[in-house]
Write a protein that holds these residues in place. Structure first.
Motif, PDB file in Angstrom:
ATOM      1  N   GLU A   1      -4.543   9.894  -5.431  1.00 31.96           N
ATOM      2  CA  GLU A   1      -3.907   9.093  -4.398  1.00 31.96           C
ATOM      3  C   GLU A   1      -3.886   9.767  -3.033  1.00 31.96           C
ATOM      4  OE1 GLU A   1      -0.056   8.220  -5.758  1.00 31.96           O
ATOM      5  OE2 GLU A   1      -0.712   6.668  -7.140  1.00 31.96           O
TER       6      GLU A   1
ATOM      7  N   LEU B   1       2.832   4.164  -1.183  1.00 31.33           N
ATOM      8  CA  LEU B   1       2.728   4.829  -2.478  1.00 31.33           C
ATOM      9  C   LEU B   1       3.892   5.781  -2.632  1.00 31.33           C
ATOM     10  CD1 LEU B   1      -1.025   5.534  -1.999  1.00 31.33           C
ATOM     11  CD2 LEU B   1      -0.084   3.932  -3.648  1.00 31.33           C
TER      12      LEU B   1
ATOM     13  N   THR C   1       0.819  -1.208   0.000  1.00 34.17           N
ATOM     14  CA  THR C   1       0.000   0.000   0.000  1.00 34.17           C
ATOM     15  C   THR C   1       0.855   1.261   0.000  1.00 34.17           C
ATOM     16  OG1 THR C   1      -0.094  -0.132   2.366  1.00 34.17           O
ATOM     17  CG2 THR C   1      -1.993  -0.985   1.179  1.00 34.17           C
TER      18      THR C   1
ATOM     19  N   LEU D   1      -4.463   8.119   4.556  1.00 28.77           N
ATOM     20  CA  LEU D   1      -4.748   6.942   5.375  1.00 28.77           C
ATOM     21  C   LEU D   1      -3.440   6.388   5.950  1.00 28.77           C
ATOM     22  CD1 LEU D   1      -7.461   5.465   5.850  1.00 28.77           C
ATOM     23  CD2 LEU D   1      -6.726   3.795   4.148  1.00 28.77           C
ATOM     24  N   GLN D   2      -2.414   6.376   5.114  1.00 30.22           N
ATOM     25  CA  GLN D   2      -1.096   5.914   5.570  1.00 30.22           C
ATOM     26  C   GLN D   2      -0.512   6.872   6.608  1.00 30.22           C
ATOM     27  OE1 GLN D   2      -1.265   2.731   4.323  1.00 30.22           O
ATOM     28  NE2 GLN D   2       0.938   2.980   4.166  1.00 30.22           N
TER      29      GLN D   2
ATOM     30  N   ALA E   1      -5.596   7.946  -0.134  1.00 22.73           N
ATOM     31  CA  ALA E   1      -4.891   6.734   0.289  1.00 22.73           C
ATOM     32  C   ALA E   1      -3.632   7.102   1.076  1.00 22.73           C
ATOM     33  CB  ALA E   1      -4.532   5.893  -0.925  1.00 22.73           C
TER      34      ALA E   1
ATOM     35  N   ARG F   1     -12.864  10.512   3.538  1.00 18.39           N
ATOM     36  CA  ARG F   1     -12.981  10.710   2.094  1.00 18.39           C
ATOM     37  C   ARG F   1     -14.426  10.661   1.609  1.00 18.39           C
ATOM     38  NH1 ARG F   1      -9.680   6.024  -0.721  1.00 18.39           N
ATOM     39  NH2 ARG F   1     -10.241   7.267  -2.518  1.00 18.39           N
TER      40      ARG F   1
END
Lengths: 153, 198
Positions: free
Chosen positions: B20, B8, B6, B26-27, B23, B81
């Motif tokens: 992105e 990126l 996951t 989230l990380q 995402a 989101r």
């Protein structure tokens, strides 16, 4: 210039532009907490303001990101909001993207903080109004001291 | 969570990778410093540009922009989101911090702001901004607003003025100004095609 107060609904644009302060903002946020349509509107308007931001994009001074990374490394992150059930869509989203004063959260905090005080006030008020009725109280204490001590249901 | 599949990496190009951002956030919420770096590379320019448009002073703008980036780090877990785009979330933080800064500093200097009023018109902001697709589209869409709508929106957003201050500057009632702001933003939103789909 204090004139007739506008309908709260018409303040959505000013709110999305962060152009409301003080009482104007508080008033709109109260409205927002009850108005799901307004919250959806704000969300759409914020997408427009995000484009205003993107249009102003400017190369940041050198080192900005590096300094932010270094500061982040020594900054504790906040935990996610946890809700027993899904929060009301409205204010939490619309008010602020993160902690800077989400009305929904404030509202909950406000209620939570006040809850003990409200219960306390209710107890005092009940006492003042004579509840439980004196007759009931004396009767239960006559029946058994233990019963009198146990909390009323 | 499996960080290996996951994680990126930043994309090349200033506008690449908006898809992105959620995402990555989230990380970041899980304390991933590399993801935070990738986020910073994507958001630093719009954050700094927005802050500078409002704050003006370069040194203070840099300070505020850095505070914004740290706030993104701290609050990442609170981004949802389902409730708006990541960029809207970030730029709302940036704009709010910028106006907070000028409002706390400029209470007594309001007259001075008054004199500088049209210095914050969109054209100046646009001139200072990097040439990008958003800039051209926003410029075109702002032109489709009435003059009062445009002035109300840009004075509030780029100037950081409250709706009552804008009313004072334009010689209108606050109620009229808030209506212009709403109508102007709705028109801008529709012109830019950024209406949320849900």
């Amino acid at each position: 210039m204090r004139t007739r107060r506008p309908e709260p609904h018409t303040l959505a644009g000013a709110y999305a532009l962060d152009a409301l302060t003080g009482a104007d903002r508080a008033r709109f946020e109260r409205h927002l907490a009850r108005c799901e349509q307004c919250a959806a509107d704000i969300s759409g308007l914020r997408e427009a303001t995000a484009r205003l931001a993107a249009a102003a994009a400017t190369e940041p001074p050198p080192g900005l990101t590096e300094r932010a990374l270094a500061a982040a490394a020594r900054t504790r992150q906040l935990p996610p909001h946890t809700f027993a059930r899904p929060p009301r869509w409205s204010a939490r989203h619309a008010a602020a993207p993160g902690g800077a004063g989400p009305a929904g959260v404030l509202r909950r905090t406000w209620i939570r903080r006040l809850a003990p005080a409200l219960v306390g006030a209710a107890v005092i008020l009940a006492g003042a109004l004579g509840w439980p009725p004196a007759a009931l109280r004396t009767r239960s204490s006559r029946i058994s001291p233990a019963a009198a001590r146990s909390p009323p249901c | 969570m499996r960080p290996d599949d996951t994680r990126l990496t930043p994309q090349s190009g200033p506008d690449g990778g908006e898809a992105e951002l959620p995402a990555l956030l989230l990380q970041v919420a899980r304390g991933d410093g590399e993801a935070f770096e990738a986020v910073c590379r994507r958001i630093a320019a719009p954050v700094f540009g927005t802050v500078r448009a409002v704050v003006r002073d370069p040194r203070q703008s840099e300070e505020v922009a850095q505070e914004v980036l740290i706030e993104v780090w701290q609050q990442a877990s609170r981004f949802d989101r389902g409730r708006g785009s990541a960029m809207a979330w970030v730029t709302t933080i940036a704009h709010r911090r910028a106006v907070d800064r000028v409002r706390s500093e400029n209470r007594s200097a309001e007259r001075e702001l008054r004199a500088a009023v049209f210095a914050v018109a969109y054209d100046q902001v646009a001139e200072e901004a990097e040439a990008n697709l958003d800039r051209e589209r926003v410029r075109r869409c702002l032109r489709s607003l009435t003059r009062l709508q445009r002035e109300a929106v840009t004075l509030a957003y780029y100037g950081g003025y409250t709706h009552r201050q804008v009313a004072g500057l334009l010689g209108l009632a606050p109620g009229t100004v808030s209506t212009r702001m709403r109508d102007g933003l709705i028109r801008l939103r529709d012109c830019l095609g950024v209406q949320r789909e849900d």
